[in-house]
Design an enzyme around this catalytic site. Structure first.
Site, mmCIF file in Angstrom:
data_model
loop_
_atom_site.group_PDB
_atom_site.id
_atom_site.type_symbol
_atom_site.label_atom_id
_atom_site.label_comp_id
_atom_site.label_asym_id
_atom_site.label_seq_id
_atom_site.Cartn_x
_atom_site.Cartn_y
_atom_site.Cartn_z
ATOM 1 C CD GLU A 172 -2.981 -1.031 2.314
ATOM 2 O OE1 GLU A 172 -2.850 -0.149 3.168
ATOM 3 O OE2 GLU A 172 -3.954 -1.788 2.276
ATOM 4 C CD GLU A 382 -3.263 -5.889 4.376
ATOM 5 O OE1 GLU A 382 -4.132 -5.097 4.795
ATOM 6 O OE2 GLU A 382 -2.048 -5.641 4.380
#
Ligand code: GBH
Length: 479
Positions: A172, A382
């Site tokens: 991210e 995730e």
């Protein structure tokens, strides 16, 4: 049909990775042991007012000392893969120069333990914990940081390249760039729009340089990836102004990464939207885009909730707005598009983070990537939810809401597979309750409950449910 379940849907593909994920600063603890020095998250967490309740990752889930028990737990759950991240300052304290063997040994022992348990290690080089010394030298807004990252990647490839078949350069980068240097709700807590875009470019460059280094060093069958938190952006209404808001957020939330990494260029509309903030001509040097677009084998996707946006509203409509990425900050992470308004979708359930529960968003995200980048294998790196878990007097943690969340999202993955998307695996966030960044220990995302006073682990009902799914290689039908 194992454990009395009948598969409600087709089984998942053979070899589909059933995993769980963690990140170093969120679980390891042992912050000052064996030569580890502070990362930007140590500094940030130890700065009063930055993290809820003054929580820090000093001890966290003590995974550094309990990794053997934790791997045993993973084995009991039947996980076939485990996604963890490496603490940069544990292996290279200043972010420069020689590695610390004791630090490398931890990751050698961890990966050996995983392999012995039949669990595939999936290593992430960077999950937000930049060495503080590199931040002091300018951090991600400084170009040299990308070169330091390439050196660090080489160290890790040398240390555990023989036993880790799948690597993710970073987790991210949007959060590192825009929450770290834009809104300041993440470390290092800077609120400078120009710095956030400079950081984004240097994170991209660091990714590309690391891919080059890993390709040169690792066995030829090693699979390399990048994990993005792609925002599943939806306009609030079908009007043109809201479509324009969605375009802008898609540009600075998603295409700022997928553009250079997957298509070899920054999108023209992003450059136009942010031209007043940064001089792109000065920032992006010759050769950068070729480096950044070095092919990857797999794209990791983290998904929690969709992003609903509208144009700036002339007056308050009374509709509920979403504070999400802004958190406690007065500064927006949406560099160049600060006036776009975020909304909570109506009629949907919410998690303890106040995030809307919307599995269709995951389906749409996977299908959009499948359409736009056919041939690029995907992995859900995730997905999960925080709820207000507690231990019952009988010592159980019953979390039916988490089971419903996981079931809904895995069903979305199954639908995407049916529709042709090439999804190779799913990693539940998270294996353990852990340090949830600016929220500290107040939010529990684990499939396994952690009693922080004793460090006792209690698999929640959702962990047992997930184990059944893995055993069946498919979702259970109605009882
Ligand atoms: C992931 O971050 C992290 O990888 C992981 O470490 C973390 O524990 C986990 O998720 C749970 O939070 O649209 O402006 O409201 C997710 C970070 C949080 C980033 C929600 C986007 C919404 C921004 N995401 N956020 S906004």
């Amino acid at each position: 049909a194992a454990a009395g379940h009948t598969a409600a849907t087709a089984p998942f593909p053979t070899g589909f990775a059933w995993g769980a994920a963690t990140a170093a600063y969120q679980v390891e603890g042992a912050a000052a042991e064996d030569g580890r020095t502070p990362s930007i998250w140590d500094t940030f967490a130890h700065t009063p007012g930055r993290v809820r309740n003054g929580d820090t990752g000093d001890i966290a889930a003590d995974h550094y000392h309990r990794f053997r028990d934790d791997v045993a737990l993973m084995r009991e759950l039947g996980l076939t893969a485990y996604r963890f991240s490496i603490s940069w300052t544990r292996v290279q304290p200043t972010g420069r120069g020689p590695a610390v063997e004791r630090g490398l040994d931890f990751y050698r022992r961890l990966t050996d333990e995983l392999l012995a348990a039949g669990i595939t290690p999936v290593a992430t080089l960077y999950h937000w914990d930049l060495p503080q010394d590199l931040e002091d030298a300018g951090g991600w807004p400084t170009r040299a940081t990308a070169e330091r990252f390439a050196d660090y990647a080489a160290i890790m490839a040398g240390a555990i390249g023989d036993r880790v078949p799948m690597w993710t350069t970073m987790n991210e980068p949007w959060c590192s760039a825009f929450l770290g240097y834009g809104s300041g709700v993440h470390a290092p807590g800077r609120t400078d729009p120009a710095a956030s875009l400079r950081a984004a470019h240097h994170l991209n460059l660091a990714h590309g340089r690391a891919v080059e280094v890993l390709r040169d060093t690792l066995p030829s069958d090693a699979r390399l990836s990048l994990t993005l938190n792609l925002h599943q952006v939806r306009p609030l209404t079908s009007g043109a102004a809201d479509a324009e808001a969605a375009r802008r957020i898609d540009a600075v939330g998603n295409r700022v990464f997928t553009g250079p990494v997957l298509d070899g260029a920054y999108p023209e509309d992003l450059l136009a939207d942010t031209a007043r903030v940064v001089d792109w001509g000065e920032l992006v040097r010759d050769g950068d885009l070729a480096t950044i677009s070095h092919p990857i084998d797999l794209l990791g996707v983290n998904y929690y909730t969709p992003t609903v946006v509208s144009a700036p509203e002339a007056e308050d409509t009374g509709r509920e707005r979403f504070h999400g990425g802004h958190g406690a900050s007065d500064h927006s992470p949406w560099t160049g598009s600060e006036d776009v308004v975020f909304h909570l979708p109506e009629r949907l359930g919410r998690t303890a983070m106040d995030w809307a529960i919307d599995p269709d968003g995951l389906y749409e995200l996977l299908m959009g990537l499948h359409r736009e980048h056919p041939g690029l294998p995907l992995m859900v790196t995730e997905n999960g939810a925080a709820f207000d878990d507690y231990v019952s007097p009988e010592g159980r943690v019953d979390d039916p809401e988490r089971i419903a969340y996981l079931h809904g999202h895995l069903a979305a993955v199954r639908r995407a597979l049916d529709a042709g998307a090439d999804v190779r695996g799913y990693f539940l966030w998270s294996l353990l309750d852990n340090f949830e960044w600016a929220y500290g220990y107040s939010k529990r995302f684990g499939a396994v409950y952690v009693d922080y006073a004793t460090q006792r682990r209690i698999p929640k009902a959702s962990a047992h449910w997930y184990a059944d799914v893995i055993r069946a290689n498919g979702l259970p039908g109605p009882a």
